[in-house]
Write a protein that holds these residues in place. Structure first.
Motif, PDB file in Angstrom:
ATOM      1  N   ASN A  26       0.814  -1.221   0.000  1.00 12.93           N
ATOM      2  CA  ASN A  26       0.000   0.000   0.000  1.00 12.93           C
ATOM      3  C   ASN A  26       0.847   1.270   0.000  1.00 12.93           C
ATOM      4  O   ASN A  26       0.337   2.353  -0.264  1.00 12.93           O
ATOM      5  CB  ASN A  26      -0.932   0.015   1.214  1.00 12.93           C
ATOM      6  CG  ASN A  26      -2.137  -0.891   1.044  1.00 12.93           C
ATOM      7  OD1 ASN A  26      -2.560  -1.166  -0.074  1.00 12.93           O
ATOM      8  ND2 ASN A  26      -2.682  -1.357   2.158  1.00 12.93           N
ATOM      9  N   GLY A  27       2.120   1.132   0.301  1.00 17.54           N
ATOM     10  CA  GLY A  27       3.016   2.289   0.283  1.00 17.54           C
ATOM     11  C   GLY A  27       3.904   2.359  -0.947  1.00 17.54           C
ATOM     12  O   GLY A  27       4.755   3.251  -1.044  1.00 17.54           O
ATOM     13  N   LEU A  28       3.698   1.435  -1.898  1.00 16.96           N
ATOM     14  CA  LEU A  28       4.511   1.396  -3.118  1.00 16.96           C
ATOM     15  C   LEU A  28       3.702   1.935  -4.284  1.00 16.96           C
ATOM     16  O   LEU A  28       2.579   1.484  -4.526  1.00 16.96           O
ATOM     17  CB  LEU A  28       4.956  -0.050  -3.402  1.00 16.96           C
ATOM     18  CG  LEU A  28       5.772  -0.289  -4.683  1.00 16.96           C
ATOM     19  CD1 LEU A  28       7.101   0.456  -4.632  1.00 16.96           C
ATOM     20  CD2 LEU A  28       5.992  -1.793  -4.890  1.00 16.96           C
ATOM     21  N   GLY A  29       4.260   2.895  -5.008  1.00 21.54           N
ATOM     22  CA  GLY A  29       3.548   3.503  -6.128  1.00 21.54           C
ATOM     23  C   GLY A  29       3.373   2.547  -7.290  1.00 21.54           C
ATOM     24  O   GLY A  29       4.180   1.632  -7.500  1.00 21.54           O
ATOM     25  N   TYR A  30       2.339   2.774  -8.065  1.00 16.60           N
ATOM     26  CA  TYR A  30       2.045   1.922  -9.219  1.00 16.60           C
ATOM     27  C   TYR A  30       3.184   1.932 -10.227  1.00 16.60           C
ATOM     28  O   TYR A  30       3.634   0.874 -10.684  1.00 16.60           O
ATOM     29  CB  TYR A  30       0.746   2.410  -9.870  1.00 16.60           C
ATOM     30  CG  TYR A  30       0.411   1.744 -11.182  1.00 16.60           C
ATOM     31  CD1 TYR A  30      -0.060   0.433 -11.215  1.00 16.60           C
ATOM     32  CD2 TYR A  30       0.551   2.426 -12.386  1.00 16.60           C
ATOM     33  CE1 TYR A  30      -0.373  -0.183 -12.414  1.00 16.60           C
ATOM     34  CE2 TYR A  30       0.240   1.815 -13.586  1.00 16.60           C
ATOM     35  CZ  TYR A  30      -0.229   0.515 -13.605  1.00 16.60           C
ATOM     36  OH  TYR A  30      -0.532  -0.088 -14.800  1.00 16.60           O
ATOM     37  N   GLU A  31       3.662   3.116 -10.588  1.00 19.48           N
ATOM     38  CA  GLU A  31       4.745   3.200 -11.566  1.00 19.48           C
ATOM     39  C   GLU A  31       6.044   2.614 -11.007  1.00 19.48           C
ATOM     40  O   GLU A  31       6.813   1.985 -11.733  1.00 19.48           O
ATOM     41  CB  GLU A  31       4.966   4.653 -11.990  1.00 19.48           C
ATOM     42  CG  GLU A  31       3.762   5.304 -12.663  1.00 19.48           C
ATOM     43  CD  GLU A  31       3.427   4.701 -14.020  1.00 19.48           C
ATOM     44  OE1 GLU A  31       4.239   3.902 -14.553  1.00 19.48           O
ATOM     45  OE2 GLU A  31       2.347   5.010 -14.553  1.00 19.48           O
ATOM     46  N   ASP A  32       6.278   2.797  -9.708  1.00 17.72           N
ATOM     47  CA  ASP A  32       7.467   2.221  -9.090  1.00 17.72           C
ATOM     48  C   ASP A  32       7.424   0.702  -9.123  1.00 17.72           C
ATOM     49  O   ASP A  32       8.451   0.039  -9.349  1.00 17.72           O
ATOM     50  CB  ASP A  32       7.616   2.709  -7.651  1.00 17.72           C
ATOM     51  CG  ASP A  32       7.937   4.193  -7.557  1.00 17.72           C
ATOM     52  OD1 ASP A  32       8.551   4.714  -8.503  1.00 17.72           O
ATOM     53  OD2 ASP A  32       7.572   4.825  -6.549  1.00 17.72           O
ATOM     54  N   ALA A  33       6.237   0.133  -8.910  1.00 18.97           N
ATOM     55  CA  ALA A  33       6.099  -1.316  -8.975  1.00 18.97           C
ATOM     56  C   ALA A  33       6.395  -1.825 -10.384  1.00 18.97           C
ATOM     57  O   ALA A  33       7.067  -2.856 -10.554  1.00 18.97           O
ATOM     58  CB  ALA A  33       4.691  -1.735  -8.543  1.00 18.97           C
ATOM     59  N   ALA A  34       5.920  -1.117 -11.391  1.00 18.17           N
ATOM     60  CA  ALA A  34       6.190  -1.520 -12.773  1.00 18.17           C
ATOM     61  C   ALA A  34       7.690  -1.472 -13.072  1.00 18.17           C
ATOM     62  O   ALA A  34       8.230  -2.359 -13.748  1.00 18.17           O
ATOM     63  CB  ALA A  34       5.419  -0.628 -13.736  1.00 18.17           C
ATOM     64  N   LYS A  35       8.361  -0.452 -12.567  1.00 20.55           N
ATOM     65  CA  LYS A  35       9.812  -0.351 -12.771  1.00 20.55           C
ATOM     66  C   LYS A  35      10.544  -1.487 -12.070  1.00 20.55           C
ATOM     67  O   LYS A  35      11.517  -2.039 -12.604  1.00 20.55           O
ATOM     68  CB  LYS A  35      10.308   1.001 -12.268  1.00 20.55           C
ATOM     69  CG  LYS A  35       9.844   2.183 -13.122  1.00 20.55           C
ATOM     70  CD  LYS A  35      10.294   3.505 -12.518  1.00 20.55           C
ATOM     71  CE  LYS A  35       9.776   4.686 -13.340  1.00 20.55           C
ATOM     72  NZ  LYS A  35      10.132   5.987 -12.718  1.00 20.55           N
ATOM     73  N   LYS A  36      10.089  -1.850 -10.880  1.00 23.62           N
ATOM     74  CA  LYS A  36      10.711  -2.958 -10.160  1.00 23.62           C
ATOM     75  C   LYS A  36      10.529  -4.268 -10.939  1.00 23.62           C
ATOM     76  O   LYS A  36      11.445  -5.082 -11.041  1.00 23.62           O
ATOM     77  CB  LYS A  36      10.109  -3.079  -8.758  1.00 23.62           C
ATOM     78  CG  LYS A  36      10.601  -2.034  -7.763  1.00 23.62           C
ATOM     79  CD  LYS A  36       9.911  -2.195  -6.423  1.00 23.62           C
ATOM     80  CE  LYS A  36      10.451  -1.221  -5.388  1.00 23.62           C
ATOM     81  NZ  LYS A  36      11.820  -1.581  -4.960  1.00 23.62           N
ATOM     82  N   PHE A  37       9.334  -4.465 -11.473  1.00 23.47           N
ATOM     83  CA  PHE A  37       9.098  -5.668 -12.271  1.00 23.47           C
ATOM     84  C   PHE A  37      10.010  -5.681 -13.496  1.00 23.47           C
ATOM     85  O   PHE A  37      10.614  -6.713 -13.817  1.00 23.47           O
ATOM     86  CB  PHE A  37       7.632  -5.728 -12.696  1.00 23.47           C
ATOM     87  CG  PHE A  37       7.309  -6.882 -13.610  1.00 23.47           C
ATOM     88  CD1 PHE A  37       7.231  -8.176 -13.116  1.00 23.47           C
ATOM     89  CD2 PHE A  37       7.102  -6.666 -14.962  1.00 23.47           C
ATOM     90  CE1 PHE A  37       6.950  -9.243 -13.957  1.00 23.47           C
ATOM     91  CE2 PHE A  37       6.822  -7.729 -15.814  1.00 23.47           C
ATOM     92  CZ  PHE A  37       6.744  -9.021 -15.311  1.00 23.47           C
ATOM     93  N   ALA A  38      10.127  -4.543 -14.164  1.00 25.37           N
ATOM     94  CA  ALA A  38      10.983  -4.463 -15.351  1.00 25.37           C
ATOM     95  C   ALA A  38      12.440  -4.749 -15.019  1.00 25.37           C
ATOM     96  O   ALA A  38      13.189  -5.262 -15.861  1.00 25.37           O
ATOM     97  CB  ALA A  38      10.843  -3.087 -16.003  1.00 25.37           C
TER      98      ALA A  38
END
Length: 465
Positions: free
Chosen positions: A279-291
């Motif tokens: 809940n404290g992780l941004g949507y775009e940040d999560a996508a970058k982590k996945f990438a």
């Protein structure tokens, strides 16, 4: 669009039932002849409008969406040198938070992207902030370019009480659905193949966790990502029931489907299948982590494909959420992108309508395809995309979902306040603070009150807007 925009490009998804999941049964666009701007029968020529600045607000800020829109804006200005497109691009969350104030202000934009459903589009129509586009739909042949089921998603009834029927208040450029992105390298190292069934997928989550990998990358700081994840979990348990509920005539939200989907989401968080503190992780940040290799899967929309592909290349795979049985019909949340609408106080409504036509025709579809964006209605380029590429996987998934009637509308369409209710309380589910039963009851309280109000409201007087 452009020279090819008034041709009839093939619908990307086969069959007249395209996106029937997202249309209200029985709607017929009966207000299509309603008065509105562009009441003439000739095609307006922006070149004769004099010097024009067209202010456009959109949320196409990422990857391929931004690139295709920047290209089309340049081409529109080259075609009409007298027109300047002044673009204001914001994230979905920022657009949602600021758009009503901008529309009601002293200098509203000419064109905006408005989210469908009760919280945004219906509310804007009730406030008189959007212009009906039915006459333009006739002039530009949008009624034949788009399946009625797509147009109906952008209709609001004449009394302003429901969406899915009545006057047309926007057209959408993109198709979209929530799918399962996977990192081929991460799966291979865990001895996993891309899942053929939902059981394969869920069994693989435990295997990834046991090998020290994050199974599902997920960031919910922006709140809306959980709506998509939960929508997939709920829709696969009863697509028709969920669809009917969103459209106002289903069993509601205090159901076994809702409780089971919430329990699965909570279980994923509890087992560590989702990032700690999601809940404290941004949507775009999560996508970058996945990438960057953190996570075997990412469950999100087709709008992320171009950006992820740019970062991951051949390591990226994509599919609709896998069905219950191998070869079965897929089901997921999806439909079409936010509607492009003309504001009621635009000083250049005919130029604005020409701009919408330019953004959504055959040439625009080919530009979108070239940038890895899924067009709502395909151009010729879609047929040339190699099927073994991630773009080909996305297009094939769209075809399968549409042919199977497997698209379930976004849940936040359901009531004027449902986006806030759903997003807030899903954070509680993810954090383990809210039980599935309490969550379902909370959703039903919002939904039930709205449905009772809708059914008890007196009929609107004849000629009501």
């Amino acid at each position: 669009m452009g020279l090819s925009g008034r041709a009839r490009p093939a619908v990307l998804a086969a069959g007249a039932a395209l996106l029937a999941a997202a249309c209200v049964p029985g709607t017929d666009g009966s207000a299509a002849g309603a008065p509105g701007p562009g009441a003439g029968t000739s095609i307006p020529d922006p070149a004769t409008a004099g010097r024009v600045t067209l202010t456009v607000w959109d949320q196409e800020i990422r990857g391929g969406q931004n690139d295709e829109l920047e290209q089309l804006n340049r081409e529109f200005q080259e075609k009409y040198p007298n027109v300047r497109v002044k673009r204001v691009a914001r994230s979905f969350t920022d657009l949602k938070a600021t758009l009503k104030l901008a529309l009601s202000g002293a200098n509203p934009p000419d064109v905006v992207q408005a989210n469908q459903g009760y919280p945004d589009m219906v509310a804007f129509v009730q406030a008189g902030l959007l212009a009906p586009l039915d006459n333009y739909a006739g002039i530009y042949e949008w009624n034949t370019r788009y399946p009625a089921t797509l147009l109906n998603l952008n209709r609001v009834s004449a009394d302003g009480r429901r969406f899915g029927a009545g006057r047309l208040y926007g057209i959408s450029q993109t198709g979209e659905y929530i799918g399962l992105y996977y990192n081929k390298d991460v799966l291979e190292k865990a001895g996993l193949a891309p899942p053929r069934t939902w059981g394969d997928f869920t069994a693989g989550l435990g295997r990834l966790k046991a090998r020290g990998e994050l199974p599902v990358q997920f960031g919910n700081l922006d709140k809306y990502p959980a709506i998509h994840t939960f929508g997939v979990l709920q829709g696969r348990l009863g697509a028709a029931r969920v669809r009917d509920t969103v459209l106002g005539h289903g069993p509601g939200f205090d159901t076994a489907d809702t409780r089971a989907a919430a329990a699965t989401l909570a279980d994923w968080a509890d087992r560590g299948y989702l990032p700690e503190g999601a809940n404290g992780l941004g949507y775009e940040d999560a996508a970058k982590k996945f990438a960057s290799g953190e996570g075997g899967y990412l469950l999100t929309g087709t709008w992320q494909l171009a950006q992820l592909k740019k970062a991951m290349g051949d390591r990226l795979g994509f599919m609709p959420p896998p069905p219950a049985t191998a070869g079965g019909d897929p089901v997921t949340t999806g439909g079409q992108g936010l509607a492009w609408s003309v504001t009621s106080r635009s000083r250049h409504p005919e130029v604005a309508a020409a701009y919408l036509d330019f953004l959504t025709g055959g040439h625009a579809a080919d530009v979108m395809t070239a940038h890895g964006v899924l067009p709502a209605v395909a151009g010729e380029a879609a047929s040339r995309v190699p099927p073994d590429t991630v773009d080909g996987q996305m297009i094939a998934g769209w075809r399968r979902l549409s042919a199977a009637d497997g698209l379930v509308p976004y849940l936040d369409y359901a009531t004027p306040s449902f986006y806030d209710t759903l997003s807030e309380h899903l954070q509680g589910v993810v954090a383990g603070r809210l039980s599935p039963a309490r969550f379902a009851a909370t959703l039903q309280k919002d939904y039930g009150a709205f449905i009772r109000k809708q059914r008890s409201a007196p009929p609107a007087p004849a000629g009501a807007r």
